[in-house]
Design a protein around this motif. Structure first.
Motif, PDB file in Angstrom:
ATOM      1  N   THR A 295      76.483  12.021 -10.205  1.00 33.43           N
ATOM      2  CA  THR A 295      75.612  12.903  -9.422  1.00 33.43           C
ATOM      3  C   THR A 295      75.148  12.201  -8.154  1.00 33.43           C
ATOM      4  O   THR A 295      75.135  12.794  -7.070  1.00 33.43           O
ATOM      5  CB  THR A 295      74.397  13.347 -10.257  1.00 33.43           C
ATOM      6  N   GLN A 296      74.765  10.940  -8.284  1.00 34.23           N
ATOM      7  CA  GLN A 296      74.336  10.201  -7.097  1.00 34.23           C
ATOM      8  C   GLN A 296      75.463  10.109  -6.076  1.00 34.23           C
ATOM      9  O   GLN A 296      75.253  10.333  -4.875  1.00 34.23           O
ATOM     10  CB  GLN A 296      73.876   8.800  -7.489  1.00 34.23           C
ATOM     11  N   GLU A 297      76.670   9.798  -6.544  1.00 34.90           N
ATOM     12  CA  GLU A 297      77.811   9.691  -5.631  1.00 34.90           C
ATOM     13  C   GLU A 297      78.106  11.028  -4.953  1.00 34.90           C
ATOM     14  O   GLU A 297      78.382  11.090  -3.748  1.00 34.90           O
ATOM     15  CB  GLU A 297      79.041   9.198  -6.390  1.00 34.90           C
ATOM     16  N   ILE A 298      78.059  12.106  -5.724  1.00 32.93           N
ATOM     17  CA  ILE A 298      78.354  13.433  -5.169  1.00 32.93           C
ATOM     18  C   ILE A 298      77.302  13.830  -4.140  1.00 32.93           C
ATOM     19  O   ILE A 298      77.621  14.321  -3.052  1.00 32.93           O
ATOM     20  CB  ILE A 298      78.446  14.476  -6.302  1.00 32.93           C
ATOM     21  N   LEU A 299      76.025  13.611  -4.473  1.00 32.13           N
ATOM     22  CA  LEU A 299      74.966  13.961  -3.534  1.00 32.13           C
ATOM     23  C   LEU A 299      75.071  13.153  -2.246  1.00 32.13           C
ATOM     24  O   LEU A 299      74.849  13.685  -1.151  1.00 32.13           O
ATOM     25  CB  LEU A 299      73.600  13.743  -4.187  1.00 32.13           C
ATOM     26  N   LEU A 300      75.403  11.899  -2.359  1.00 30.89           N
ATOM     27  CA  LEU A 300      75.575  11.079  -1.155  1.00 30.89           C
ATOM     28  C   LEU A 300      76.723  11.602  -0.298  1.00 30.89           C
ATOM     29  O   LEU A 300      76.636  11.637   0.939  1.00 30.89           O
ATOM     30  CB  LEU A 300      75.822   9.621  -1.544  1.00 30.89           C
ATOM     31  N   LYS A 301      77.805  12.015  -0.954  1.00 29.53           N
ATOM     32  CA  LYS A 301      78.935  12.571  -0.210  1.00 29.53           C
ATOM     33  C   LYS A 301      78.543  13.876   0.472  1.00 29.53           C
ATOM     34  O   LYS A 301      78.931  14.127   1.625  1.00 29.53           O
ATOM     35  CB  LYS A 301      80.129  12.788  -1.149  1.00 29.53           C
ATOM     36  N   VAL A 302      77.775  14.712  -0.231  1.00 29.55           N
ATOM     37  CA  VAL A 302      77.328  15.967   0.371  1.00 29.55           C
ATOM     38  C   VAL A 302      76.468  15.688   1.602  1.00 29.55           C
ATOM     39  O   VAL A 302      76.685  16.258   2.686  1.00 29.55           O
ATOM     40  CB  VAL A 302      76.545  16.815  -0.654  1.00 29.55           C
TER      41      VAL A 302
ATOM     42  N   THR B  51      76.062  12.942   3.473  1.00 29.11           N
ATOM     43  CA  THR B  51      76.684  12.207   4.581  1.00 29.11           C
ATOM     44  C   THR B  51      77.850  12.961   5.218  1.00 29.11           C
ATOM     45  O   THR B  51      78.392  12.501   6.233  1.00 29.11           O
ATOM     46  CB  THR B  51      77.172  10.819   4.113  1.00 29.11           C
ATOM     47  N   HIS B  52      78.221  14.095   4.637  1.00 28.38           N
ATOM     48  CA  HIS B  52      79.311  14.891   5.215  1.00 28.38           C
ATOM     49  C   HIS B  52      78.862  16.328   5.499  1.00 28.38           C
ATOM     50  O   HIS B  52      79.691  17.235   5.548  1.00 28.38           O
ATOM     51  CB  HIS B  52      80.525  14.898   4.284  1.00 28.38           C
ATOM     52  N   LEU B  53      77.570  16.526   5.692  1.00 29.40           N
ATOM     53  CA  LEU B  53      77.083  17.882   5.958  1.00 29.40           C
ATOM     54  C   LEU B  53      77.733  18.506   7.183  1.00 29.40           C
ATOM     55  O   LEU B  53      77.950  19.720   7.232  1.00 29.40           O
ATOM     56  CB  LEU B  53      75.558  17.869   6.139  1.00 29.40           C
ATOM     57  N   SER B  54      78.042  17.690   8.164  1.00 32.23           N
ATOM     58  CA  SER B  54      78.676  18.247   9.363  1.00 32.23           C
ATOM     59  C   SER B  54      80.073  18.783   9.074  1.00 32.23           C
ATOM     60  O   SER B  54      80.641  19.521   9.878  1.00 32.23           O
ATOM     61  CB  SER B  54      78.742  17.189  10.470  1.00 32.23           C
ATOM     62  N   GLY B  55      80.625  18.416   7.910  1.00 35.16           N
ATOM     63  CA  GLY B  55      81.945  18.920   7.527  1.00 35.16           C
ATOM     64  C   GLY B  55      81.915  20.293   6.900  1.00 35.16           C
ATOM     65  O   GLY B  55      82.968  20.890   6.658  1.00 35.16           O
ATOM     66  N   PHE B  56      80.713  20.812   6.634  1.00 33.19           N
ATOM     67  CA  PHE B  56      80.605  22.169   6.103  1.00 33.19           C
ATOM     68  C   PHE B  56      80.785  23.160   7.252  1.00 33.19           C
ATOM     69  O   PHE B  56      79.965  23.247   8.163  1.00 33.19           O
ATOM     70  CB  PHE B  56      79.238  22.367   5.438  1.00 33.19           C
ATOM     71  N   ARG B  57      81.887  23.909   7.219  1.00 37.48           N
ATOM     72  CA  ARG B  57      82.277  24.782   8.339  1.00 37.48           C
ATOM     73  C   ARG B  57      81.855  26.235   8.158  1.00 37.48           C
ATOM     74  O   ARG B  57      82.218  27.082   8.968  1.00 37.48           O
ATOM     75  CB  ARG B  57      83.803  24.719   8.518  1.00 37.48           C
ATOM     76  N   ARG B  58      81.154  26.523   7.089  1.00 35.49           N
ATOM     77  CA  ARG B  58      80.688  27.888   6.814  1.00 35.49           C
ATOM     78  C   ARG B  58      81.842  28.865   6.621  1.00 35.49           C
ATOM     79  O   ARG B  58      81.690  30.069   6.846  1.00 35.49           O
ATOM     80  CB  ARG B  58      79.747  28.378   7.919  1.00 35.49           C
ATOM     81  N   GLU B  59      82.997  28.352   6.220  1.00 35.00           N
ATOM     82  CA  GLU B  59      84.134  29.227   5.922  1.00 35.00           C
ATOM     83  C   GLU B  59      84.015  29.805   4.511  1.00 35.00           C
ATOM     84  O   GLU B  59      84.744  30.723   4.144  1.00 35.00           O
ATOM     85  CB  GLU B  59      85.438  28.441   6.075  1.00 35.00           C
ATOM     86  N   SER B  60      83.113  29.232   3.712  1.00 38.59           N
ATOM     87  CA  SER B  60      82.817  29.729   2.374  1.00 38.59           C
ATOM     88  C   SER B  60      81.333  29.503   2.130  1.00 38.59           C
ATOM     89  O   SER B  60      80.628  28.938   2.977  1.00 38.59           O
ATOM     90  CB  SER B  60      83.654  28.985   1.322  1.00 38.59           C
ATOM     91  N   ALA B  61      80.842  29.916   0.972  1.00 37.00           N
ATOM     92  CA  ALA B  61      79.437  29.692   0.647  1.00 37.00           C
ATOM     93  C   ALA B  61      79.164  28.187   0.559  1.00 37.00           C
ATOM     94  O   ALA B  61      80.038  27.404   0.170  1.00 37.00           O
ATOM     95  CB  ALA B  61      79.094  30.364  -0.675  1.00 37.00           C
TER      96      ALA B  61
ATOM     97  N   PRO C  79      70.064  11.536  13.344  1.00 35.92           N
ATOM     98  CA  PRO C  79      70.497  12.787  12.712  1.00 35.92           C
ATOM     99  C   PRO C  79      71.555  12.509  11.674  1.00 35.92           C
ATOM    100  O   PRO C  79      72.161  11.433  11.638  1.00 35.92           O
ATOM    101  CB  PRO C  79      71.055  13.585  13.892  1.00 35.92           C
ATOM    102  N   LEU C  80      71.791  13.507  10.824  1.00 32.53           N
ATOM    103  CA  LEU C  80      72.736  13.337   9.710  1.00 32.53           C
ATOM    104  C   LEU C  80      74.175  13.673  10.065  1.00 32.53           C
ATOM    105  O   LEU C  80      75.050  13.540   9.247  1.00 32.53           O
ATOM    106  CB  LEU C  80      72.290  14.209   8.522  1.00 32.53           C
ATOM    107  N   ASN C  81      74.437  14.105  11.302  1.00 32.39           N
ATOM    108  CA  ASN C  81      75.809  14.491  11.614  1.00 32.39           C
ATOM    109  C   ASN C  81      76.555  13.358  12.285  1.00 32.39           C
ATOM    110  O   ASN C  81      76.019  12.290  12.500  1.00 32.39           O
ATOM    111  CB  ASN C  81      75.836  15.749  12.489  1.00 32.39           C
TER     112      ASN C  81
END
Length: 291
Positions: free
Chosen positions: A51-58, A60-70, A289-291
């Motif tokens: 869970t810690q690893e997944i949350l860190l990936k989420v 630190t990669h928020l800018s990779g969310f392109r809003r192409e899905s939920a 910033p986080l991006n």
């Protein structure tokens, strides 16, 4: 069970470096990720690490969310990528198979019979024995999941536990809806056949019951031959197990056994650990910033 959607406004604010939004985002998605990890990995310590690893990936990669899905679908995809390859302490397929699990359950029944079958006669259980039986149910059903391969396990958990529609689950797995349905069908067939043949909760005519496994498991614990499994570790989880098993097992349905697991509580230390790592890496900093 679900991964909560914090909303696009929170996601955008967190991406822009707003610490309050980042905190809200973590609180929204953390319980669902942890519960997915518990069911996929079969060990709470492994689940907390994952869970810690997944949350860190989420984060630190928020800018990779392109809003192409939920957003929650994207989070599931990040979790999928980690959980399908995560190293675990718990044994799983191919080391553990449904055949070997059935053999162990039969050995437990035979041990009970040699002890005079103390819990096979339908006698009323004391409250502490009933709790023990429910804990055995949690561990045994989790072992069933660990006995199928991870891709089928994930497909089954997304359906039976998280209730994702086929289209969304297929998107999470990165396959077509038809391929997802085939994968889910194979997992269902294996677990349905096993529970019908071996599990008294899913099939009252089956020889095995959680109560009948108690004598053998007690001896194994006393000899130090068992490893900590997935159990209800606090009062709220135990109460949830009691309510949900009583309600769902009446359905005589294999999937109901897995839905009867409680929502496992996230370790209190996990949120602080994530913040500490983010701070160390410079992500928990108002100037960056986080991006």
């Amino acid at each position: 069970m679900k991964i909560l959607d914090p909303g696009l406004a929170i996601v955008q604010a967190a991406t822009d470096g707003d610490l309050a939004a980042l905190d809200a985002l973590l609180l929204a998605i953390q319980p669902g990720i942890y519960n997915l990890a518990v069911r996929m990995l079969g060990n709470r310590d492994d689940a907390a690490d994952a869970t810690q690893e997944i949350l860190l990936k989420v984060i630190t990669h928020l800018s990779g969310f392109r809003r192409e899905s939920a957003f929650t679908t994207w989070v599931f995809q990040v979790a999928r990528n980690h959980l399908l390859t995560a190293i675990t302490r718990a044994r799983e397929s191919p080391e553990v198979s449904l055949d070997s699990l059935a053999e162990r359950l039969q050995q437990g029944i035979e041990f009970s019979l040699r002890q005079g079958d103390p819990y096979g006669g339908g006698q009323a259980l004391r409250p502490e024995e009933k709790i023990e039986a429910r804990q055995i149910a949690l561990g045994c059903t989790q072992n069933m999941l660990m006995a199928i391969d991870r891709e089928q396990r994930l497909a089954y958990v997304l359906d039976a536990v998280f209730g994702l529609p086929s289209k969304e689950a297929a998107e999470v797995l990165g396959i077509s809806a038809a391929a997802y349905r085939q994968r889910l069908s194979r997992a269902r067939a294996k677990l349905d056949a096993f529970t019908r043949a071996s599990c008294g909760l899913a099939n009252p005519a089956a020889a095995c019951s959680c109560e009948r496994q108690m004598p053998a498991l007690r001896q194994a614990r006393a000899a130090g031959l068992t490893q900590p499994g997935v159990i209800a570790s606090d009062r709220s989880e135990r109460e949830a197990v009691e309510r949900q098993f009583d309600a769902l097992v009446r359905m005589v349905d294999a999937a109901a056994l897995f839905r009867a697991h409680p929502e496992y509580r996230v370790p209190a230390s996990l949120q602080g650990a994530i913040r500490a790592v983010l701070s160390q890496e410079g992500y928990w900093d108002e100037e960056r910033p986080l991006n």
